[in-house]
Design a protein around this motif. Sequence first.
Motif, PDB file in Angstrom:
ATOM      1  N   ARG A 110      82.081  41.945  49.465  1.00 31.50           N
ATOM      2  CA  ARG A 110      81.687  41.606  50.822  1.00 31.50           C
ATOM      3  C   ARG A 110      80.775  42.693  51.391  1.00 31.50           C
ATOM      4  N   ARG A 111      79.930  42.290  52.329  1.00 35.76           N
ATOM      5  CA  ARG A 111      79.104  43.274  53.008  1.00 35.76           C
ATOM      6  C   ARG A 111      80.002  44.101  53.922  1.00 35.76           C
ATOM      7  N   LEU A 112      79.860  45.416  53.847  1.00 38.96           N
ATOM      8  CA  LEU A 112      80.686  46.296  54.646  1.00 38.96           C
ATOM      9  C   LEU A 112      80.132  46.370  56.065  1.00 38.96           C
ATOM     10  N   ALA A 113      81.018  46.280  57.072  1.00 40.04           N
ATOM     11  CA  ALA A 113      80.519  46.212  58.430  1.00 40.04           C
ATOM     12  C   ALA A 113      81.352  46.994  59.439  1.00 40.04           C
ATOM     13  N   ALA A 114      82.462  47.577  59.034  1.00 39.52           N
ATOM     14  CA  ALA A 114      83.315  48.275  59.988  1.00 39.52           C
ATOM     15  C   ALA A 114      82.599  49.491  60.561  1.00 39.52           C
ATOM     16  N   GLY A 115      82.885  49.803  61.824  1.00 39.74           N
ATOM     17  CA  GLY A 115      82.251  50.934  62.485  1.00 39.74           C
ATOM     18  C   GLY A 115      82.719  52.269  61.928  1.00 39.74           C
ATOM     19  N   SER A 116      82.002  53.328  62.290  1.00 43.22           N
ATOM     20  CA  SER A 116      82.317  54.653  61.765  1.00 43.22           C
ATOM     21  C   SER A 116      83.566  55.254  62.383  1.00 43.22           C
ATOM     22  N   PHE A 117      83.839  54.937  63.665  1.00 44.59           N
ATOM     23  CA  PHE A 117      84.915  55.601  64.380  1.00 44.59           C
ATOM     24  C   PHE A 117      85.956  54.608  64.873  1.00 44.59           C
ATOM     25  N   ASP A 118      87.160  55.110  65.024  1.00 40.43           N
ATOM     26  CA  ASP A 118      88.257  54.317  65.564  1.00 40.43           C
ATOM     27  C   ASP A 118      89.120  55.246  66.409  1.00 40.43           C
ATOM     28  N   GLY A 119      88.724  55.394  67.669  1.00 39.38           N
ATOM     29  CA  GLY A 119      89.408  56.326  68.550  1.00 39.38           C
ATOM     30  C   GLY A 119      90.858  55.978  68.796  1.00 39.38           C
ATOM     31  N   SER A 120      91.191  54.672  68.778  1.00 44.24           N
ATOM     32  CA  SER A 120      92.562  54.271  69.061  1.00 44.24           C
ATOM     33  C   SER A 120      93.536  54.714  67.982  1.00 44.24           C
ATOM     34  N   ALA A 121      93.035  54.911  66.757  1.00 40.34           N
ATOM     35  CA  ALA A 121      93.908  55.294  65.647  1.00 40.34           C
ATOM     36  C   ALA A 121      93.883  56.791  65.378  1.00 40.34           C
ATOM     37  N   TRP A 122      93.103  57.552  66.168  1.00 39.54           N
ATOM     38  CA  TRP A 122      92.971  58.988  65.916  1.00 39.54           C
ATOM     39  C   TRP A 122      94.259  59.720  66.247  1.00 39.54           C
ATOM     40  N   SER A 123      94.630  60.629  65.399  1.00 36.04           N
ATOM     41  CA  SER A 123      95.825  61.438  65.655  1.00 36.04           C
ATOM     42  C   SER A 123      95.671  62.779  64.962  1.00 36.04           C
ATOM     43  N   LEU A 124      96.304  63.796  65.515  1.00 32.18           N
ATOM     44  CA  LEU A 124      96.304  65.124  64.924  1.00 32.18           C
ATOM     45  C   LEU A 124      97.740  65.419  64.522  1.00 32.18           C
ATOM     46  N   ASP A 125      98.090  64.993  63.298  1.00 31.76           N
ATOM     47  CA  ASP A 125      99.465  65.140  62.843  1.00 31.76           C
ATOM     48  C   ASP A 125      99.746  66.574  62.419  1.00 31.76           C
ATOM     49  N   ARG A 126     100.986  66.803  61.966  1.00 34.55           N
ATOM     50  CA  ARG A 126     101.401  68.156  61.618  1.00 34.55           C
ATOM     51  C   ARG A 126     100.558  68.728  60.485  1.00 34.55           C
ATOM     52  N   GLU A 127     100.243  67.902  59.487  1.00 30.88           N
ATOM     53  CA  GLU A 127      99.466  68.390  58.352  1.00 30.88           C
ATOM     54  C   GLU A 127      98.075  68.839  58.786  1.00 30.88           C
ATOM     55  N   ARG A 128      97.401  68.031  59.588  1.00 38.11           N
ATOM     56  CA  ARG A 128      96.042  68.374  60.018  1.00 38.11           C
ATOM     57  C   ARG A 128      96.054  69.552  60.992  1.00 38.11           C
ATOM     58  N   THR A 129      97.092  69.625  61.834  1.00 36.91           N
ATOM     59  CA  THR A 129      97.194  70.748  62.759  1.00 36.91           C
ATOM     60  C   THR A 129      97.382  72.062  61.994  1.00 36.91           C
ATOM     61  N   THR A 130      98.252  72.031  60.990  1.00 42.74           N
ATOM     62  CA  THR A 130      98.474  73.228  60.171  1.00 42.74           C
ATOM     63  C   THR A 130      97.207  73.614  59.425  1.00 42.74           C
ATOM     64  N   ALA A 131      96.515  72.624  58.882  1.00 48.46           N
ATOM     65  CA  ALA A 131      95.267  72.893  58.166  1.00 48.46           C
ATOM     66  C   ALA A 131      94.236  73.521  59.097  1.00 48.46           C
TER      67      ALA A 131
END
Length: 269
Positions: free
Chosen positions: A10-31
Amino acid sequence: MAGSRGTPLRRLAAGSFDGSAWSLDRERTTAAACVLAFCAALFAQGGAARWVAAALVLDGLLAALPWRTPRAGRSGPSFWAETLCGIAVPAGAGVAALLGGLDWGTGAAAWWWYAVAVAVGAVLVLTGGMNLKALVSGDLAFVYGPTPRSHALARVTASTVSPLGEEVVFRGVVLAAAAAGGTGAGGAAWPLGLLAAIAFVARHHLPAGQNRRGSSRALLAEVTAAGLLLALVAASGSVWPALLAHALNNAPSVVFELQRERPAERKEP
């Protein structure tokens, strides 16, 4: 996306960003905290290291953008945009070190260190756990299924271009600090080297999603790479042997992505 070789993609069409799903979990915070600690240590070195510290902060901010996951549904330009954001800082640092004549371990090493580098690269590949027999036969690519050509080539570019900059930023800094302090490859430079090794691993966990890094085996491979590549640079006095080992470690992934890529990104009839 189709799940078999015979069905058009299929042709790919989803946008680059998804602000509603953004989260800074423990792993990313530690990193992020680990990378910032390394940046603070770099800033304390003064000179060109401060510019690298600032660039790494920008690199972290780009990685922390709410890039849409899973990435398989994104368009080629969108996937390339995130990929280029991820390799811009290390690639730029590598080019700056070479063209600017920075004393960041870019001098040549004795020839036999490159033989050691080949051995280190082999150890890293084995630690990563990729089934090399299945890779050579093409079975591994068949199991994972096809991926759009744009996505595959973006991953290949990242795997090919990133090592030089990463060796300068995360390993060459140890030699630069040692040279500035007159300590050789050890002594006062090793605390910075330890922070660099931790930051090298942490940086790979800043982007959203698992990115094939969610297993204990993947973490072991990253930690092993950080330790062995740092030791290789410190012992040889040059980033070039470590660059060779790093490139050898990335080579199976390059082959894997080229096997998976498909030329067509078109609508189903």
